[in-house]
Write a protein that holds these residues in place. Structure first.
Motif, PDB file in Angstrom:
ATOM      1  N   GLY A  82       0.777  -1.230   0.000  1.00  0.00           N
ATOM      2  CA  GLY A  82       0.000   0.000   0.000  1.00  0.00           C
ATOM      3  C   GLY A  82       0.808   1.278   0.000  1.00  0.00           C
ATOM      4  O   GLY A  82       0.251   2.371   0.082  1.00  0.00           O
ATOM      5  N   VAL A  83       2.133   1.182  -0.106  1.00  0.00           N
ATOM      6  CA  VAL A  83       2.994   2.371  -0.132  1.00  0.00           C
ATOM      7  C   VAL A  83       3.632   2.482  -1.513  1.00  0.00           C
ATOM      8  O   VAL A  83       4.314   1.561  -1.967  1.00  0.00           O
ATOM      9  CB  VAL A  83       4.083   2.306   0.963  1.00  0.00           C
ATOM     10  N   LEU A  84       3.387   3.597  -2.181  1.00  0.00           N
ATOM     11  CA  LEU A  84       3.959   3.878  -3.495  1.00  0.00           C
ATOM     12  C   LEU A  84       5.250   4.660  -3.296  1.00  0.00           C
ATOM     13  O   LEU A  84       5.250   5.711  -2.660  1.00  0.00           O
ATOM     14  CB  LEU A  84       2.974   4.694  -4.333  1.00  0.00           C
ATOM     15  N   THR A  85       6.360   4.134  -3.815  1.00  0.00           N
ATOM     16  CA  THR A  85       7.656   4.789  -3.678  1.00  0.00           C
ATOM     17  C   THR A  85       8.150   5.209  -5.051  1.00  0.00           C
ATOM     18  O   THR A  85       8.179   4.403  -5.979  1.00  0.00           O
ATOM     19  CB  THR A  85       8.686   3.850  -3.017  1.00  0.00           C
ATOM     20  N   VAL A  86       8.535   6.473  -5.167  1.00  0.00           N
ATOM     21  CA  VAL A  86       9.103   7.030  -6.391  1.00  0.00           C
ATOM     22  C   VAL A  86      10.549   7.403  -6.068  1.00  0.00           C
ATOM     23  O   VAL A  86      10.795   8.191  -5.155  1.00  0.00           O
ATOM     24  CB  VAL A  86       8.326   8.272  -6.869  1.00  0.00           C
ATOM     25  N   SER A  87      11.499   6.817  -6.797  1.00  0.00           N
ATOM     26  CA  SER A  87      12.906   7.111  -6.533  1.00  0.00           C
ATOM     27  C   SER A  87      13.652   7.194  -7.855  1.00  0.00           C
ATOM     28  O   SER A  87      13.162   6.750  -8.895  1.00  0.00           O
ATOM     29  CB  SER A  87      13.528   6.039  -5.637  1.00  0.00           C
ATOM     30  N   GLY A  88      14.836   7.765  -7.806  1.00  0.00           N
ATOM     31  CA  GLY A  88      15.628   7.872  -9.022  1.00  0.00           C
ATOM     32  C   GLY A  88      16.965   8.516  -8.768  1.00  0.00           C
ATOM     33  O   GLY A  88      17.283   8.928  -7.646  1.00  0.00           O
ATOM     34  N   GLU A  89      17.729   8.586  -9.844  1.00  0.00           N
ATOM     35  CA  GLU A  89      19.065   9.166  -9.752  1.00  0.00           C
ATOM     36  C   GLU A  89      19.396   9.863 -11.061  1.00  0.00           C
ATOM     37  O   GLU A  89      19.164   9.323 -12.137  1.00  0.00           O
ATOM     38  CB  GLU A  89      20.090   8.068  -9.469  1.00  0.00           C
ATOM     39  N   ARG A  90      19.921  11.068 -10.941  1.00  0.00           N
ATOM     40  CA  ARG A  90      20.394  11.816 -12.107  1.00  0.00           C
ATOM     41  C   ARG A  90      21.906  11.804 -12.069  1.00  0.00           C
ATOM     42  O   ARG A  90      22.511  12.236 -11.086  1.00  0.00           O
ATOM     43  CB  ARG A  90      19.894  13.247 -12.081  1.00  0.00           C
ATOM     44  N   LYS A  91      22.501  11.288 -13.124  1.00  0.00           N
ATOM     45  CA  LYS A  91      23.959  11.201 -13.182  1.00  0.00           C
ATOM     46  C   LYS A  91      24.468  12.172 -14.242  1.00  0.00           C
ATOM     47  O   LYS A  91      24.025  12.170 -15.369  1.00  0.00           O
ATOM     48  CB  LYS A  91      24.398   9.780 -13.523  1.00  0.00           C
ATOM     49  N   ILE A  92      25.422  12.995 -13.846  1.00  0.00           N
ATOM     50  CA  ILE A  92      26.046  13.965 -14.746  1.00  0.00           C
ATOM     51  C   ILE A  92      27.536  13.661 -14.778  1.00  0.00           C
ATOM     52  O   ILE A  92      28.173  13.540 -13.740  1.00  0.00           O
ATOM     53  CB  ILE A  92      25.847  15.417 -14.250  1.00  0.00           C
ATOM     54  N   SER A 109      24.823  18.930 -11.265  1.00  0.00           N
ATOM     55  CA  SER A 109      25.342  17.899 -10.383  1.00  0.00           C
ATOM     56  C   SER A 109      24.477  16.649 -10.437  1.00  0.00           C
ATOM     57  O   SER A 109      23.332  16.690 -10.867  1.00  0.00           O
ATOM     58  CB  SER A 109      25.402  18.416  -8.944  1.00  0.00           C
ATOM     59  N   SER A 110      25.044  15.561  -9.989  1.00  0.00           N
ATOM     60  CA  SER A 110      24.310  14.315  -9.865  1.00  0.00           C
ATOM     61  C   SER A 110      23.582  14.322  -8.528  1.00  0.00           C
ATOM     62  O   SER A 110      24.053  14.905  -7.562  1.00  0.00           O
ATOM     63  CB  SER A 110      25.271  13.132  -9.918  1.00  0.00           C
ATOM     64  N   TYR A 111      22.425  13.688  -8.487  1.00  0.00           N
ATOM     65  CA  TYR A 111      21.687  13.577  -7.234  1.00  0.00           C
ATOM     66  C   TYR A 111      20.724  12.411  -7.315  1.00  0.00           C
ATOM     67  O   TYR A 111      20.431  11.899  -8.389  1.00  0.00           O
ATOM     68  CB  TYR A 111      20.942  14.870  -6.890  1.00  0.00           C
ATOM     69  N   SER A 112      20.252  11.987  -6.160  1.00  0.00           N
ATOM     70  CA  SER A 112      19.251  10.942  -6.099  1.00  0.00           C
ATOM     71  C   SER A 112      18.103  11.422  -5.223  1.00  0.00           C
ATOM     72  O   SER A 112      18.252  12.367  -4.447  1.00  0.00           O
ATOM     73  CB  SER A 112      19.850   9.645  -5.576  1.00  0.00           C
ATOM     74  N   PHE A 113      16.960  10.774  -5.359  1.00  0.00           N
ATOM     75  CA  PHE A 113      15.787  11.167  -4.591  1.00  0.00           C
ATOM     76  C   PHE A 113      14.942   9.943  -4.311  1.00  0.00           C
ATOM     77  O   PHE A 113      15.061   8.913  -4.984  1.00  0.00           O
ATOM     78  CB  PHE A 113      14.964  12.220  -5.336  1.00  0.00           C
ATOM     79  N   SER A 114      14.076  10.074  -3.316  1.00  0.00           N
ATOM     80  CA  SER A 114      13.125   9.024  -2.988  1.00  0.00           C
ATOM     81  C   SER A 114      11.968   9.639  -2.217  1.00  0.00           C
ATOM     82  O   SER A 114      12.192  10.395  -1.272  1.00  0.00           O
ATOM     83  CB  SER A 114      13.787   7.928  -2.150  1.00  0.00           C
ATOM     84  N   ARG A 115      10.751   9.342  -2.644  1.00  0.00           N
ATOM     85  CA  ARG A 115       9.540   9.794  -1.961  1.00  0.00           C
ATOM     86  C   ARG A 115       8.613   8.604  -1.806  1.00  0.00           C
ATOM     87  O   ARG A 115       8.536   7.760  -2.695  1.00  0.00           O
ATOM     88  CB  ARG A 115       8.808  10.874  -2.773  1.00  0.00           C
ATOM     89  N   ALA A 116       7.877   8.535  -0.706  1.00  0.00           N
ATOM     90  CA  ALA A 116       6.943   7.445  -0.460  1.00  0.00           C
ATOM     91  C   ALA A 116       5.594   8.020  -0.051  1.00  0.00           C
ATOM     92  O   ALA A 116       5.530   8.992   0.710  1.00  0.00           O
ATOM     93  CB  ALA A 116       7.478   6.519   0.623  1.00  0.00           C
ATOM     94  N   PHE A 117       4.523   7.407  -0.577  1.00  0.00           N
ATOM     95  CA  PHE A 117       3.164   7.854  -0.310  1.00  0.00           C
ATOM     96  C   PHE A 117       2.296   6.646   0.021  1.00  0.00           C
ATOM     97  O   PHE A 117       2.312   5.651  -0.704  1.00  0.00           O
ATOM     98  CB  PHE A 117       2.570   8.556  -1.539  1.00  0.00           C
ATOM     99  N   THR A 118       1.533   6.741   1.099  1.00  0.00           N
ATOM    100  CA  THR A 118       0.565   5.702   1.419  1.00  0.00           C
ATOM    101  C   THR A 118      -0.674   5.951   0.580  1.00  0.00           C
ATOM    102  O   THR A 118      -1.229   7.052   0.590  1.00  0.00           O
ATOM    103  CB  THR A 118       0.203   5.727   2.918  1.00  0.00           C
TER     104      THR A 118
END
Length: 161
Positions: A82-92, A109-118
């Protein structure tokens, strides 16, 4: 040595730009220092999460996020319990020189992210879809009819005698 303390003759960088960068870096830290969004950077400065718009339509919930320079392979959307997770990484990849000579500034710059939603009860987890178009991630969570609420059951109260 911090980048904001290095002074050089950059034709694209005014004294006001340098002053603003010093202020922002001292107050907030570098917002794209390679940290996982929502976590902490290597320097220990908390980073903001990936900004997302959540839109409810009559038939679905839509999540929109800016993902500039990312392809579908760079982003992961997962559903677990029941938890939707959106994640990713930008590589430069950076090079010290371009074909014409010296690089004056490299701010990407390179960075990563992650978000979660019930997800809410009326989310149709079986038909979730995601796409990237023109640097914008769009996750669509269709709605389903919520389960019918049961009427309360009346319990008869009897006399003990």
């Amino acid at each position: 040595m911090a980048l904001s303390t290095v002074v050089f003759a950059d034709p694209f960088f005014s004294e006001m730009d340098r002053a603003m960068n010093r202020f922002i870096n001292s107050a907030l830290g570098n917002p794209m220092s390679g940290a996982t969004a929502g976590g902490s950077s290597r320097a220990g400065v908390a980073q903001p999460s990936l900004a997302m718009d959540i839109i409810e339509t009559p038939t679905a919930y839509e999540l929109h996020a800016d993902t500039p320079g990312m392809s579908p392979e760079d982003v992961k959307v997962e559903l677990h319990e029941g938890v939707l997770t959106v994640s990713g990484e930008r590589k430069i990849s950076h090079s010290l020189k371009d074909e014409g000579g010296k690089v004056w500034r490299s701010e990407r710059s390179s960075y990563s992210f992650s978000r979660a939603f019930t997800l809410p009860e009326n989310a149709n987890a079986e038909d979730i879809s995601a796409s990237i178009d023109k640097g914008v991630l769009r996750v669509t969570v269709p709605k389903k009819e919520p389960p019918a609420k049961k009427e309360p059951k009346r319990i008869a109260v009897k006399s003990a005698l």
